[in-house]
Design an enzyme around this catalytic site. Structure first.
Site, PDB file in Angstrom:
ATOM      1  N   ARG A 163      -1.868   1.312  13.167  1.00 41.94           N
ATOM      2  CA  ARG A 163      -0.767   1.184  12.190  1.00 41.94           C
ATOM      3  C   ARG A 163      -0.060  -0.172  12.281  1.00 41.94           C
ATOM      4  O   ARG A 163       1.155  -0.280  12.120  1.00 41.94           O
ATOM      5  CB  ARG A 163       0.267   2.304  12.376  1.00 41.94           C
ATOM      6  CG  ARG A 163      -0.260   3.679  12.169  1.00 41.94           C
ATOM      7  CD  ARG A 163      -0.749   3.898  10.729  1.00 41.94           C
ATOM      8  NE  ARG A 163      -1.325   5.219  10.639  1.00 41.94           N
ATOM      9  CZ  ARG A 163      -2.600   5.482  10.943  1.00 41.94           C
ATOM     10  NH1 ARG A 163      -3.421   4.519  11.306  1.00 41.94           N
ATOM     11  NH2 ARG A 163      -3.058   6.707  10.849  1.00 41.94           N
ATOM     12  N   SER A 236       3.982  10.159   7.420  1.00 39.55           N
ATOM     13  CA  SER A 236       4.393  10.251   8.827  1.00 39.55           C
ATOM     14  C   SER A 236       5.565   9.301   9.043  1.00 39.55           C
ATOM     15  O   SER A 236       5.430   8.099   8.836  1.00 39.55           O
ATOM     16  CB  SER A 236       3.259   9.816   9.759  1.00 39.55           C
ATOM     17  OG  SER A 236       2.143  10.615   9.514  1.00 39.55           O
ATOM     18  N   GLU A 331       7.417   4.712  11.896  1.00 34.08           N
ATOM     19  CA  GLU A 331       6.255   4.025  11.315  1.00 34.08           C
ATOM     20  C   GLU A 331       6.673   3.414   9.974  1.00 34.08           C
ATOM     21  O   GLU A 331       6.145   2.406   9.526  1.00 34.08           O
ATOM     22  CB  GLU A 331       5.133   5.055  11.101  1.00 34.08           C
ATOM     23  CG  GLU A 331       3.890   4.501  10.445  1.00 34.08           C
ATOM     24  CD  GLU A 331       2.830   5.559  10.199  1.00 34.08           C
ATOM     25  OE1 GLU A 331       2.409   6.234  11.167  1.00 34.08           O
ATOM     26  OE2 GLU A 331       2.406   5.706   9.043  1.00 34.08           O
TER      27      GLU A 331
HETATM   28  C1  LIG Z   1       2.638  11.867   1.454  1.00 35.20           C
HETATM   29  C2  LIG Z   1       2.247  10.594   2.172  1.00 35.20           C
HETATM   30  C3  LIG Z   1       1.111  10.569   2.960  1.00 35.20           C
HETATM   31  C4  LIG Z   1       0.746   9.405   3.649  1.00 35.20           C
HETATM   32  N1  LIG Z   1      -0.380   9.437   4.418  1.00 35.20           N
HETATM   33  C5  LIG Z   1      -0.742   8.330   5.107  1.00 35.20           C
HETATM   34  C6  LIG Z   1      -1.922   8.350   5.923  1.00 35.20           C
HETATM   35  O1  LIG Z   1      -2.633   9.349   6.005  1.00 35.20           O
HETATM   36  N2  LIG Z   1      -2.220   7.231   6.610  1.00 35.20           N
HETATM   37  C7  LIG Z   1      -1.470   6.090   6.522  1.00 35.20           C
HETATM   38  O2  LIG Z   1      -1.804   5.105   7.183  1.00 35.20           O
HETATM   39  N3  LIG Z   1      -0.368   6.040   5.748  1.00 35.20           N
HETATM   40  C8  LIG Z   1       0.020   7.132   5.050  1.00 35.20           C
HETATM   41  N4  LIG Z   1       1.139   7.090   4.269  1.00 35.20           N
HETATM   42  C9  LIG Z   1       1.957   5.869   4.223  1.00 35.20           C
HETATM   43  C10 LIG Z   1       1.692   4.954   3.002  1.00 35.20           C
HETATM   44  O3  LIG Z   1       1.169   5.679   1.925  1.00 35.20           O
HETATM   45  C11 LIG Z   1       0.748   3.805   3.336  1.00 35.20           C
HETATM   46  O4  LIG Z   1       1.290   3.019   4.368  1.00 35.20           O
HETATM   47  C12 LIG Z   1       0.474   2.907   2.118  1.00 35.20           C
HETATM   48  O5  LIG Z   1      -0.478   1.930   2.419  1.00 35.20           O
HETATM   49  C13 LIG Z   1       1.728   2.241   1.603  1.00 35.20           C
HETATM   50  O6  LIG Z   1       1.427   1.674   0.359  1.00 35.20           O
HETATM   51  P1  LIG Z   1       2.555   1.269  -0.652  1.00 35.20           P
HETATM   52  O7  LIG Z   1       1.914   0.467  -1.733  1.00 35.20           O
HETATM   53  O8  LIG Z   1       3.339   2.429  -1.071  1.00 35.20           O
HETATM   54  O9  LIG Z   1       3.410   0.284   0.287  1.00 35.20           O
HETATM   55  P2  LIG Z   1       4.982   0.040   0.341  1.00 35.20           P
HETATM   56  O10 LIG Z   1       5.642   1.235   0.900  1.00 35.20           O
HETATM   57  O11 LIG Z   1       5.464  -0.466  -0.971  1.00 35.20           O
HETATM   58  O12 LIG Z   1       5.043  -1.138   1.402  1.00 35.20           O
HETATM   59  C14 LIG Z   1       4.672  -0.921   2.730  1.00 35.20           C
HETATM   60  C15 LIG Z   1       4.792  -2.232   3.513  1.00 35.20           C
HETATM   61  O13 LIG Z   1       3.824  -3.149   3.051  1.00 35.20           O
HETATM   62  C16 LIG Z   1       4.447  -4.344   2.560  1.00 35.20           C
HETATM   63  N5  LIG Z   1       3.667  -4.745   1.369  1.00 35.20           N
HETATM   64  C17 LIG Z   1       3.384  -3.968   0.299  1.00 35.20           C
HETATM   65  N6  LIG Z   1       2.616  -4.656  -0.571  1.00 35.20           N
HETATM   66  C18 LIG Z   1       2.427  -5.890  -0.037  1.00 35.20           C
HETATM   67  C19 LIG Z   1       1.742  -7.065  -0.475  1.00 35.20           C
HETATM   68  N7  LIG Z   1       1.071  -7.118  -1.623  1.00 35.20           N
HETATM   69  N8  LIG Z   1       1.802  -8.154   0.316  1.00 35.20           N
HETATM   70  C20 LIG Z   1       2.486  -8.133   1.508  1.00 35.20           C
HETATM   71  N9  LIG Z   1       3.141  -7.053   1.963  1.00 35.20           N
HETATM   72  C21 LIG Z   1       3.120  -5.944   1.202  1.00 35.20           C
HETATM   73  C22 LIG Z   1       5.868  -3.964   2.217  1.00 35.20           C
HETATM   74  O14 LIG Z   1       6.722  -5.078   2.294  1.00 35.20           O
HETATM   75  C23 LIG Z   1       6.150  -2.932   3.304  1.00 35.20           C
HETATM   76  O15 LIG Z   1       6.501  -3.563   4.495  1.00 35.20           O
HETATM   77  C24 LIG Z   1       1.533   8.239   3.546  1.00 35.20           C
HETATM   78  C25 LIG Z   1       2.682   8.257   2.735  1.00 35.20           C
HETATM   79  C26 LIG Z   1       3.031   9.416   2.057  1.00 35.20           C
HETATM   80  C27 LIG Z   1       4.251   9.419   1.182  1.00 35.20           C
END
Ligand SMILES: Cc1cc2nc3c(=O)[nH]c(=O)nc-3n(C[C@H](O)[C@H](O)[C@H](O)COP(=O)(O)OP(=O)(O)OC[C@H]3O[C@@H](n4cnc5c(N)ncnc54)[C@H](O)[C@@H]3O)c2cc1C
Length: 335
Positions: A163, A236, A331
């Site tokens: 992570r 998580s 996380e």
């Molecule tokens: C129901 C649920 C289940 C999930 N299950 C998992 C799982 O099984 N495994 C897992 O690893 N995660 C899981 N996650 C967490 C999450 O979905 C992941 O971390 C996902 O990759 C986040 O994507 P996002 O576009 O929503 O990122 P955001 O929440 O918008 O951003 C996350 C981070 O990445 C940075 N970021 C985003 N885009 C960019 C970019 N283009 N350039 C630079 N930095 C950037 C942001 O600044 C922030 O720090 C889950 C979340 C939920 C709500």
């Protein structure tokens, strides 16, 4: 590029926090970021936001949100065994999974159902059911901020770990990922090491295939995780802690069925189990709670305010620390 002032973030964070940012910019191409920098428009504070599924806004954001909306999957190389894809940051992660299903590409199937955009996937090296995205990433392209100087990091230079990555540590808040390069297999090859997944395959009497693995991962996820269209959360909330083996051994006298996995020099514990054993699973205070089916997940049942979520997760951290002498780390990115 679309620019909005005093923009609500309610639809841009899966925790459903009702907060506002000073400015919000939809970037329709990577070049727009360069233009913005050239015009002096990139002055801190700013924050790159994908699908908002790994963030908790604890207050209004007094800066500019940069949001990639450019999408697309491009094949850049192909041979008999593999395909190299260059995928735009604004592409929905699940759209990439569906592309893989359609084109019979192997490697990402265990990661189906993770919300968010492709550009965020390398940031915390998303992982699930025995697979981490780093296993399929070739390189990450983007811009350093605020100069908009281009970069391309090969996977070996991305410092991927559990992570975490270069983008979540040294480059945190200082980079904008524009494209992720994936190398995916054309031959069937599955990772079926995770018990919940193999049990589900057996229960549904399915042979391993791309469609069947995706189907089973989706049903295991649905049985454990909240439906984010109904309940706010960011998956998580806490990382699984890694502790020295002696500490895990002594904890076993307190928790005889302690779940642990070897992890480098130490032992990885299940944060969800510690939270459960501390008595928090299913706890609810107003609209803030700990999900009854998975203690790792902090939830917003409706209109929990940011400070209520904050108070709850801080209480959990403090109580787990008092009981087991382990300090849980979020996380989720907390702003
Ligand atoms: C129901 C649920 C289940 C999930 N299950 C998992 C799982 O099984 N495994 C897992 O690893 N995660 C899981 N996650 C967490 C999450 O979905 C992941 O971390 C996902 O990759 C986040 O994507 P996002 O576009 O929503 O990122 P955001 O929440 O918008 O951003 C996350 C981070 O990445 C940075 N970021 C985003 N885009 C960019 C970019 N283009 N350039 C630079 N930095 C950037 C942001 O600044 C922030 O720090 C889950 C979340 C939920 C709500």
């Amino acid at each position: 590029m679309k620019v909005f002032e005093n923009h609500s973030l309610l639809g841009y964070n899966t925790f459903k926090m009702e907060v506002v940012c000073r400015q919000f910019i939809d970037l329709e191409s990577p070049d727009e970021l360069k233009d913005l920098a050239a015009q002096g428009g990139l002055t801190p504070p700013y924050y790159v936001l994908g699908g908002g599924s790994n963030v908790l806004f604890t207050r209004d954001y007094e800066g500019c949100i940069l949001h990639p909306v450019f999408q697309g999957v491009e094949i850049v190389e192909e041979d008999a065994q593999s395909v190299t894809l260059r995928v735009a940051a604004g592409t929905e992660w699940e759209d990439l999974i569906n592309y893989c299903l359609e084109h019979h590409l192997y490697g990402l199937e265990n990661l189906t159902g993770i919300p968010g955009l492709v550009g965020s996937a390398p940031v915390q090296n998303i992982g699930a059911y025995g697979v981490e995205v780093k296993d399929c990433i070739l390189a990450v392209e983007g811009y350093h901020l605020p100069t908009a100087t281009p970069f391309r990091y090969e996977a070996a230079d991305c410092r991927f770990g559990y992570r975490t990555s270069l983008f979540k540590t040294e480059l945190k808040g200082r980079c904008f990922i524009t494209y992720v390069w994936f190398k995916l297999g054309k031959e069937p090859h599955f990772t079926l090491t995770y018990k919940a997944l193999t049990d589900e395959m057996a229960r549904q009497q399915l042979e391993p295939s791309l469609e069947n693995v995706v189907r089973c991962v989706r049903s295991v996820r649905d049985s454990k995780l909240p439906d984010i269209t109904e309940i706010g959360c960011a998956g998580s909330f806490f990382q699984n802690p890694v502790v020295p083996a002696v500490q895990a051994a002594s904890l076993k006298s307190q928790i005889p069925d302690l779940v642990s996995y070897p992890a480098g020099e130490g032992v990885k514990l299940a944060a969800g189990q510690l939270i459960d054993k501390a008595g928090w699973k299913g706890y609810r205070e107003g609209d803030a709670g700990i999900y009854p089916k998975q203690a790792l997940v902090v939830v917003n049942y409706g209109h929990a305010r940011p400070e209520e979520i904050k108070q709850l997760y801080e209480k959990v951290i403090s109580d787990v620390n008092n009981k087991f002498h382990i300090t849980l780390q979020p996380e989720v990115n907390i702003l």
